[in-house]
Scaffold this motif. Structure first.
Motif, PDB file in Angstrom:
ATOM      1  N   TYR A  21       0.864  -1.175   0.000  1.00 46.30           N
ATOM      2  CA  TYR A  21       0.000   0.000   0.000  1.00 46.30           C
ATOM      3  C   TYR A  21       0.897   1.220   0.000  1.00 46.30           C
ATOM      4  O   TYR A  21       1.827   1.313   0.805  1.00 46.30           O
ATOM      5  CB  TYR A  21      -0.890  -0.037   1.243  1.00 46.30           C
TER       6      TYR A  21
ATOM      7  N   ILE B 133       1.127   5.627  -0.501  1.00 50.97           N
ATOM      8  CA  ILE B 133       0.387   6.877  -0.384  1.00 50.97           C
ATOM      9  C   ILE B 133       1.289   8.015  -0.825  1.00 50.97           C
ATOM     10  O   ILE B 133       2.470   8.049  -0.464  1.00 50.97           O
ATOM     11  CB  ILE B 133      -0.057   7.133   1.084  1.00 50.97           C
TER      12      ILE B 133
ATOM     13  N   TYR C  46       1.811  12.091  -0.409  1.00 53.05           N
ATOM     14  CA  TYR C  46       1.430  13.238   0.389  1.00 53.05           C
ATOM     15  C   TYR C  46       2.056  14.497  -0.191  1.00 53.05           C
ATOM     16  O   TYR C  46       3.155  14.471  -0.745  1.00 53.05           O
ATOM     17  CB  TYR C  46       1.925  13.091   1.837  1.00 53.05           C
TER      18      TYR C  46
ATOM     19  N   GLN D 224       3.201  18.334   1.101  1.00 50.27           N
ATOM     20  CA  GLN D 224       3.424  19.121   2.309  1.00 50.27           C
ATOM     21  C   GLN D 224       3.873  20.530   1.951  1.00 50.27           C
ATOM     22  O   GLN D 224       4.943  20.723   1.372  1.00 50.27           O
ATOM     23  CB  GLN D 224       4.462  18.463   3.221  1.00 50.27           C
TER      24      GLN D 224
ATOM     25  N   PRO E  84       1.631  17.017   6.343  1.00 49.09           N
ATOM     26  CA  PRO E  84       1.419  16.359   5.043  1.00 49.09           C
ATOM     27  C   PRO E  84      -0.074  16.202   4.755  1.00 49.09           C
ATOM     28  O   PRO E  84      -0.857  15.876   5.638  1.00 49.09           O
ATOM     29  CB  PRO E  84       2.093  14.996   5.236  1.00 49.09           C
TER      30      PRO E  84
ATOM     31  N   PHE F 299      -2.877  14.258   2.388  1.00 43.94           N
ATOM     32  CA  PHE F 299      -3.111  13.080   1.539  1.00 43.94           C
ATOM     33  C   PHE F 299      -3.504  13.515   0.133  1.00 43.94           C
ATOM     34  O   PHE F 299      -4.346  14.390  -0.045  1.00 43.94           O
ATOM     35  CB  PHE F 299      -4.221  12.243   2.161  1.00 43.94           C
TER      36      PHE F 299
ATOM     37  N   PHE G 290       5.927  13.630  -0.782  1.00 43.82           N
ATOM     38  CA  PHE G 290       6.468  12.419  -0.189  1.00 43.82           C
ATOM     39  C   PHE G 290       5.662  11.219  -0.652  1.00 43.82           C
ATOM     40  O   PHE G 290       4.433  11.282  -0.725  1.00 43.82           O
ATOM     41  CB  PHE G 290       6.373  12.462   1.337  1.00 43.82           C
TER      42      PHE G 290
ATOM     43  N   LYS H 229       3.302   1.428   3.132  1.00 38.30           N
ATOM     44  CA  LYS H 229       2.821   0.611   4.243  1.00 38.30           C
ATOM     45  C   LYS H 229       3.051  -0.843   3.874  1.00 38.30           C
ATOM     46  O   LYS H 229       2.510  -1.325   2.884  1.00 38.30           O
ATOM     47  CB  LYS H 229       1.331   0.863   4.507  1.00 38.30           C
TER      48      LYS H 229
ATOM     49  N   ILE I  38       2.698   0.636   9.079  1.00 38.31           N
ATOM     50  CA  ILE I  38       3.127   1.943   9.553  1.00 38.31           C
ATOM     51  C   ILE I  38       3.601   2.735   8.351  1.00 38.31           C
ATOM     52  O   ILE I  38       4.491   2.290   7.636  1.00 38.31           O
ATOM     53  CB  ILE I  38       4.271   1.803  10.570  1.00 38.31           C
ATOM     54  N   PRO I  39       3.012   3.908   8.092  1.00 40.14           N
ATOM     55  CA  PRO I  39       3.482   4.701   6.949  1.00 40.14           C
ATOM     56  C   PRO I  39       4.948   5.076   7.140  1.00 40.14           C
ATOM     57  O   PRO I  39       5.304   5.728   8.120  1.00 40.14           O
ATOM     58  CB  PRO I  39       2.578   5.931   6.983  1.00 40.14           C
ATOM     59  N   THR I  40       5.780   4.690   6.182  1.00 37.96           N
ATOM     60  CA  THR I  40       7.204   4.992   6.218  1.00 37.96           C
ATOM     61  C   THR I  40       7.519   5.934   5.078  1.00 37.96           C
ATOM     62  O   THR I  40       7.222   5.636   3.926  1.00 37.96           O
ATOM     63  CB  THR I  40       8.032   3.699   6.094  1.00 37.96           C
ATOM     64  N   PHE I  41       8.135   7.068   5.396  1.00 34.61           N
ATOM     65  CA  PHE I  41       8.361   8.128   4.431  1.00 34.61           C
ATOM     66  C   PHE I  41       9.787   8.137   3.915  1.00 34.61           C
ATOM     67  O   PHE I  41      10.723   7.808   4.635  1.00 34.61           O
ATOM     68  CB  PHE I  41       8.085   9.492   5.070  1.00 34.61           C
ATOM     69  N   GLY I  42       9.932   8.597   2.663  1.00 37.89           N
ATOM     70  CA  GLY I  42      11.237   8.887   2.102  1.00 37.89           C
ATOM     71  C   GLY I  42      11.599  10.343   2.350  1.00 37.89           C
ATOM     72  O   GLY I  42      10.950  11.039   3.134  1.00 37.89           O
ATOM     73  N   ARG I  43      12.618  10.813   1.639  1.00 36.73           N
ATOM     74  CA  ARG I  43      13.151  12.147   1.890  1.00 36.73           C
ATOM     75  C   ARG I  43      12.281  13.250   1.320  1.00 36.73           C
ATOM     76  O   ARG I  43      12.254  14.331   1.862  1.00 36.73           O
ATOM     77  CB  ARG I  43      14.562  12.231   1.312  1.00 36.73           C
TER      78      ARG I  43
END
Lengths: 113, 111
Positions: free
Chosen positions: B32, B34, B36, B38, B44, B46, B89, B93, B98-103
């Protein structure tokens, strides 16, 4: 439109002081996240709640940070004592279920001086 | 290890052009994703999501493409407007949900 509410928006505190942030998730959202975002970087998870239970706090510096969600609705994140390196944006997010989209609040910008 | 990263830190486009923001992920268990947006000083927001059983999803002026073979997804913004200027971003998941974000990629739209 339902939103995640956070307060305060801005907080300036002296190092070694205690500071607390509050989050009210979207009504009906069982999952709540606290993230920390350093300027120029992506958010990093601190803690995840499912209702009132902590699901993951592996990245939470437990010597100084604590989080609670006593009734499974709103949540508080506390730092005691604050350090200069804690200066960041603290973001709260919520989702209806763990495998659905997370919606973020506007965040609390913390400056430790 | 598990990670989500973006190819370009900054993307500059002219108003009216189409924008493409890329994202690579390394966790093959991710199912999954997502996107975002910001804006400065805000949380952020959606934009659009996609599950691993799809390879394309469209929203209003945005399209997300997912290539599971090479673990890559992209966000396409049609007719980019100055209001689209922000940091974008992708979040992943996986099994932990847990939503894990990149840079993040900073999109700059020039009028």
């Amino acid at each position: 439109e339902a939103e995640v509410a956070q307060s305060p928006r801005y907080k300036i505190t002296e190092k070694s002081q205690a500071v607390a942030f509050w989050c009210d998730p979207i009504s009906g959202h069982a999952t709540l996240y606290w993230y920390r975002q350093i300027l120029g970087q992506g958010p990093e998870l601190l803690v995840q709640f499912q209702d009132e239970s902590v699901v993951d706090d592996s990245q939470l510096p437990k010597d100084r940070f604590s989080a609670e969600r006593l009734k499974g609705v709103d949540s508080t994140l506390k730092i005691q004592p604050a350090e200069l390196g804690d200066s960041a944006m603290y973001l709260c997010a919520s989702s209806f279920k763990t495998n659905t989209e997370a919606f973020f609040g506007q965040g609390t910008r913390l400056t430790v001086v | 290890g598990e990670s989500v990263g973006l190819h370009l830190p900054t993307l500059s486009v002219q108003e009216g052009d189409n924008s493409i923001i890329n994202c690579a992920y390394s966790n093959s268990a991710s199912d999954y994703f997502i996107w975002y947006k910001q804006e400065s000083g805000k949380g952020p927001q959606f934009i659009i999501d996609i599950r691993s059983n799809m390879d394309k999803r469209q929203g209003q002026r945005v399209t997300v493409l997912l290539n599971k073979t090479v673990k890559h997804l992209s966000l396409q913004i049609a007719a980019t407007q100055p209001g689209d200027s922000a940091v974008y971003f992708c979040a992943e998941k996986g099994g932990s949900y847990i939503p894990t974000f990149g840079r993040g990629t900073s999109l700059i739209v020039h009028p």
